[in-house]
Design a protein around this motif. Structure first.
Motif, PDB file in Angstrom:
ATOM      1  N   THR A  10       0.839  -1.208   0.000  1.00 45.68           N
ATOM      2  CA  THR A  10       0.000   0.000   0.000  1.00 45.68           C
ATOM      3  C   THR A  10       0.868   1.250   0.000  1.00 45.68           C
ATOM      4  O   THR A  10       0.593   2.211  -0.716  1.00 45.68           O
ATOM      5  CB  THR A  10      -0.955  -0.006   1.207  1.00 45.68           C
ATOM      6  N   PHE A  11       1.940   1.227   0.777  1.00 49.24           N
ATOM      7  CA  PHE A  11       2.860   2.366   0.834  1.00 49.24           C
ATOM      8  C   PHE A  11       3.478   2.627  -0.543  1.00 49.24           C
ATOM      9  O   PHE A  11       3.454   3.761  -1.042  1.00 49.24           O
ATOM     10  CB  PHE A  11       3.957   2.093   1.873  1.00 49.24           C
ATOM     11  N   ASP A  12       4.006   1.575  -1.164  1.00 51.50           N
ATOM     12  CA  ASP A  12       4.647   1.731  -2.470  1.00 51.50           C
ATOM     13  C   ASP A  12       3.654   2.224  -3.515  1.00 51.50           C
ATOM     14  O   ASP A  12       3.979   3.094  -4.334  1.00 51.50           O
ATOM     15  CB  ASP A  12       5.266   0.408  -2.916  1.00 51.50           C
ATOM     16  N   ALA A  13       2.438   1.693  -3.499  1.00 48.13           N
ATOM     17  CA  ALA A  13       1.405   2.128  -4.449  1.00 48.13           C
ATOM     18  C   ALA A  13       1.008   3.579  -4.191  1.00 48.13           C
ATOM     19  O   ALA A  13       0.769   4.335  -5.141  1.00 48.13           O
ATOM     20  CB  ALA A  13       0.186   1.211  -4.356  1.00 48.13           C
ATOM     21  N   ALA A  14       0.934   3.980  -2.919  1.00 48.95           N
ATOM     22  CA  ALA A  14       0.594   5.370  -2.589  1.00 48.95           C
ATOM     23  C   ALA A  14       1.672   6.318  -3.105  1.00 48.95           C
ATOM     24  O   ALA A  14       1.360   7.366  -3.688  1.00 48.95           O
ATOM     25  CB  ALA A  14       0.407   5.527  -1.080  1.00 48.95           C
ATOM     26  N   VAL A  15       2.937   5.960  -2.920  1.00 47.86           N
ATOM     27  CA  VAL A  15       4.033   6.795  -3.422  1.00 47.86           C
ATOM     28  C   VAL A  15       3.941   6.909  -4.942  1.00 47.86           C
ATOM     29  O   VAL A  15       4.064   8.012  -5.502  1.00 47.86           O
ATOM     30  CB  VAL A  15       5.406   6.234  -2.981  1.00 47.86           C
ATOM     31  N   ALA A  16       3.690   5.800  -5.616  1.00 46.43           N
ATOM     32  CA  ALA A  16       3.556   5.823  -7.084  1.00 46.43           C
ATOM     33  C   ALA A  16       2.384   6.706  -7.506  1.00 46.43           C
ATOM     34  O   ALA A  16       2.497   7.467  -8.476  1.00 46.43           O
ATOM     35  CB  ALA A  16       3.384   4.401  -7.611  1.00 46.43           C
ATOM     36  N   MET A  17       1.266   6.615  -6.789  1.00 41.45           N
ATOM     37  CA  MET A  17       0.093   7.422  -7.140  1.00 41.45           C
ATOM     38  C   MET A  17       0.358   8.904  -6.890  1.00 41.45           C
ATOM     39  O   MET A  17      -0.049   9.754  -7.687  1.00 41.45           O
ATOM     40  CB  MET A  17      -1.128   6.954  -6.349  1.00 41.45           C
ATOM     41  N   LEU A  18       1.042   9.231  -5.813  1.00 39.00           N
ATOM     42  CA  LEU A  18       1.380  10.632  -5.544  1.00 39.00           C
ATOM     43  C   LEU A  18       2.282  11.180  -6.653  1.00 39.00           C
ATOM     44  O   LEU A  18       2.100  12.303  -7.110  1.00 39.00           O
ATOM     45  CB  LEU A  18       2.018  10.776  -4.165  1.00 39.00           C
ATOM     46  N   HIS A  19       3.253  10.357  -7.078  1.00 37.41           N
ATOM     47  CA  HIS A  19       4.092  10.762  -8.223  1.00 37.41           C
ATOM     48  C   HIS A  19       3.229  10.985  -9.456  1.00 37.41           C
ATOM     49  O   HIS A  19       3.370  12.001 -10.149  1.00 37.41           O
ATOM     50  CB  HIS A  19       5.136   9.680  -8.539  1.00 37.41           C
ATOM     51  N   ALA A  20       2.341  10.036  -9.744  1.00 33.50           N
ATOM     52  CA  ALA A  20       1.522  10.094 -10.961  1.00 33.50           C
ATOM     53  C   ALA A  20       0.595  11.301 -10.983  1.00 33.50           C
ATOM     54  O   ALA A  20       0.283  11.826 -12.056  1.00 33.50           O
ATOM     55  CB  ALA A  20       0.708   8.806 -11.104  1.00 33.50           C
ATOM     56  N   THR A  21       0.153  11.749  -9.814  1.00 36.35           N
ATOM     57  CA  THR A  21      -0.760  12.894  -9.734  1.00 36.35           C
ATOM     58  C   THR A  21      -0.017  14.199  -9.443  1.00 36.35           C
ATOM     59  O   THR A  21      -0.649  15.218  -9.184  1.00 36.35           O
ATOM     60  CB  THR A  21      -1.839  12.664  -8.662  1.00 36.35           C
ATOM     61  N   SER A  22       1.313  14.148  -9.458  1.00 36.08           N
ATOM     62  CA  SER A  22       2.154  15.321  -9.181  1.00 36.08           C
ATOM     63  C   SER A  22       1.820  15.959  -7.837  1.00 36.08           C
ATOM     64  O   SER A  22       1.870  17.181  -7.680  1.00 36.08           O
ATOM     65  CB  SER A  22       2.040  16.357 -10.309  1.00 36.08           C
ATOM     66  N   THR A  23       1.481  15.120  -6.858  1.00 33.13           N
ATOM     67  CA  THR A  23       1.204  15.589  -5.502  1.00 33.13           C
ATOM     68  C   THR A  23       2.511  15.587  -4.720  1.00 33.13           C
ATOM     69  O   THR A  23       3.210  14.572  -4.684  1.00 33.13           O
ATOM     70  CB  THR A  23       0.185  14.673  -4.801  1.00 33.13           C
ATOM     71  N   VAL A  24       2.848  16.720  -4.118  1.00 32.67           N
ATOM     72  CA  VAL A  24       4.098  16.785  -3.359  1.00 32.67           C
ATOM     73  C   VAL A  24       3.983  15.960  -2.092  1.00 32.67           C
ATOM     74  O   VAL A  24       2.920  15.852  -1.487  1.00 32.67           O
ATOM     75  CB  VAL A  24       4.513  18.242  -3.033  1.00 32.67           C
ATOM     76  N   PHE A  25       5.098  15.352  -1.703  1.00 27.70           N
ATOM     77  CA  PHE A  25       5.174  14.567  -0.480  1.00 27.70           C
ATOM     78  C   PHE A  25       6.622  14.548  -0.017  1.00 27.70           C
ATOM     79  O   PHE A  25       7.531  14.928  -0.753  1.00 27.70           O
ATOM     80  CB  PHE A  25       4.660  13.129  -0.704  1.00 27.70           C
ATOM     81  N   GLY A  26       6.817  14.109   1.197  1.00 26.12           N
ATOM     82  CA  GLY A  26       8.165  13.988   1.731  1.00 26.12           C
ATOM     83  C   GLY A  26       8.142  13.261   3.054  1.00 26.12           C
ATOM     84  O   GLY A  26       7.081  12.969   3.602  1.00 26.12           O
ATOM     85  N   ASN A  27       9.317  12.970   3.560  1.00 29.81           N
ATOM     86  CA  ASN A  27       9.423  12.186   4.791  1.00 29.81           C
ATOM     87  C   ASN A  27       9.617  13.036   6.045  1.00 29.81           C
ATOM     88  O   ASN A  27       9.869  12.507   7.117  1.00 29.81           O
ATOM     89  CB  ASN A  27      10.564  11.173   4.675  1.00 29.81           C
TER      90      ASN A  27
END
Length: 124
Positions: free
Chosen positions: A73-90
């Motif tokens: 789920t984590f890996d898929a969420a990161v991929a989806m955030l990339h795909a939607t150009s949503t910024v994220f970070g740790n």
């Protein structure tokens, strides 16, 4: 005597509940549904009979929710955030750094905001 406590649902205010629910469900790879055919409430399934409910309001104060998820789920969420150009970070102080490693030593941690400005944290 130990008791069992299970979270049933959390309500989050939203100006556009359906939009916010669909965004989060897409990131988490889960389902979204209207509360009922006449309701403006939208439910995002978090599994194990737990639901996040976006409820309509005029003004939204940002909330923080931390969700522990499995690796897939984590890996898929990161991929989806990339795909939607949503910024994220740790790092909550720099949530746009694009990093996914957990500064606290776990496998991964990210922070991102939904369209309503709620601040989500995913931990694996």
């Amino acid at each position: 005597m130990a008791s069992m406590i299970h979270l049933d649902h959390v309500a989050l205010p939203a100006r556009e509940p359906e939009r916010a629910a669909r965004f989060l469900a897409r990131v988490l790879g889960t389902q979204v549904a209207a509360d009922d055919s006449e309701s403006a409430f939208f439910n995002v399934s978090l599994g194990a009979d737990t639901t996040l409910v976006y409820v309509p309001v005029g003004e939204v104060a940002s909330h923080h929710l931390a969700l522990r998820v499995d690796g897939a789920t984590f890996d898929a969420a990161v991929a989806m955030l990339h795909a939607t150009s949503t910024v994220f970070g740790n790092d909550p102080e720099t949530p746009d750094n694009g990093q996914i490693t957990d500064p606290r030593g776990g496998r991964g941690r990210i922070y991102f905001s939904d369209p309503e400005g709620h601040f989500f944290e995913l931990i694996v």
